[in-house]
Design a protein around this motif. Structure first.
Motif, PDB file in Angstrom:
ATOM      1  N   UNK A  24       5.628  84.187  31.958  1.00 30.63           N
ATOM      2  CA  UNK A  24       4.573  83.351  32.542  1.00 30.63           C
ATOM      3  C   UNK A  24       5.189  82.433  33.593  1.00 30.63           C
ATOM      4  N   UNK A  25       4.356  82.067  34.559  1.00 27.50           N
ATOM      5  CA  UNK A  25       4.738  81.081  35.569  1.00 27.50           C
ATOM      6  C   UNK A  25       3.715  79.961  35.516  1.00 27.50           C
ATOM      7  N   UNK A  26       4.187  78.760  35.223  1.00 31.47           N
ATOM      8  CA  UNK A  26       3.348  77.561  35.298  1.00 31.47           C
ATOM      9  C   UNK A  26       3.513  76.996  36.697  1.00 31.47           C
ATOM     10  N   UNK A  27       2.412  76.813  37.384  1.00 32.02           N
ATOM     11  CA  UNK A  27       2.451  76.209  38.718  1.00 32.02           C
ATOM     12  C   UNK A  27       1.774  74.855  38.649  1.00 32.02           C
ATOM     13  N   UNK A  28       2.514  73.808  38.933  1.00 37.01           N
ATOM     14  CA  UNK A  28       1.973  72.451  38.949  1.00 37.01           C
ATOM     15  C   UNK A  28       1.747  72.027  40.388  1.00 37.01           C
ATOM     16  N   UNK A  29       0.581  71.457  40.664  1.00 35.80           N
ATOM     17  CA  UNK A  29       0.257  70.977  41.995  1.00 35.80           C
ATOM     18  C   UNK A  29      -1.172  70.455  42.036  1.00 35.80           C
ATOM     19  N   UNK A  30      -1.705  70.312  43.246  1.00 35.52           N
ATOM     20  CA  UNK A  30      -3.093  69.901  43.431  1.00 35.52           C
ATOM     21  C   UNK A  30      -3.687  70.700  44.591  1.00 35.52           C
ATOM     22  N   UNK A  31      -5.023  70.806  44.650  1.00 36.45           N
ATOM     23  CA  UNK A  31      -5.639  71.541  45.752  1.00 36.45           C
ATOM     24  C   UNK A  31      -5.441  70.865  47.119  1.00 36.45           C
TER      25      UNK A  31
END
Length: 110
Positions: A24-31
């Motif tokens: 799995x890849x967790x991607x943290x960010x915002x739009x």
């Protein structure tokens, strides 16, 4: 589950992430983050052929418990997991090859 274009409406609990099976890849960010927007084509290109890798896109921010549990400081941060354990991490990836290299670590991790 290949590339996810949208952030999850609700971030998963850390306990649920720790219990994930497989890659799995967790991607943290915002739009609205310009760095996140710039990285999206790179992330999509790297993940597209990886049909067995879960892509979990989490909207992060101050006080968000999942991001804090991974000590996320900058966006986007990609956390590569194998069976819930961190194998690799990329912060503000600049090249598809960097993401692919981290993905290859998922295949060799056990």
């Amino acid at each position: 589950m290949p590339f996810s274009a949208q952030h999850l409406p609700q971030a998963p609990q850390r306990e649920a992430v720790d219990q994930l099976r497989g890659a799995a890849v967790l991607e943290f960010g915002t739009p609205w983050c310009s760095h996140c927007q710039s990285a999206q084509p790179l992330i999509q290109q790297a993940l597209q052929p990886e049909g067995e890798v879960q892509h979990i896109k989490v909207e992060d921010g101050p006080g968000q418990p999942l991001g804090r549990s991974y000590r996320v400081k900058l966006w986007p941060t990609l956390v590569f997991l194998r069976d819930g354990a961190e194998v690799a991490r990329l912060v503000r990836p600049q090249a598809v090859q960097d993401i692919r290299q981290a993905l290859s670590m998922l295949k060799t991790a056990s």
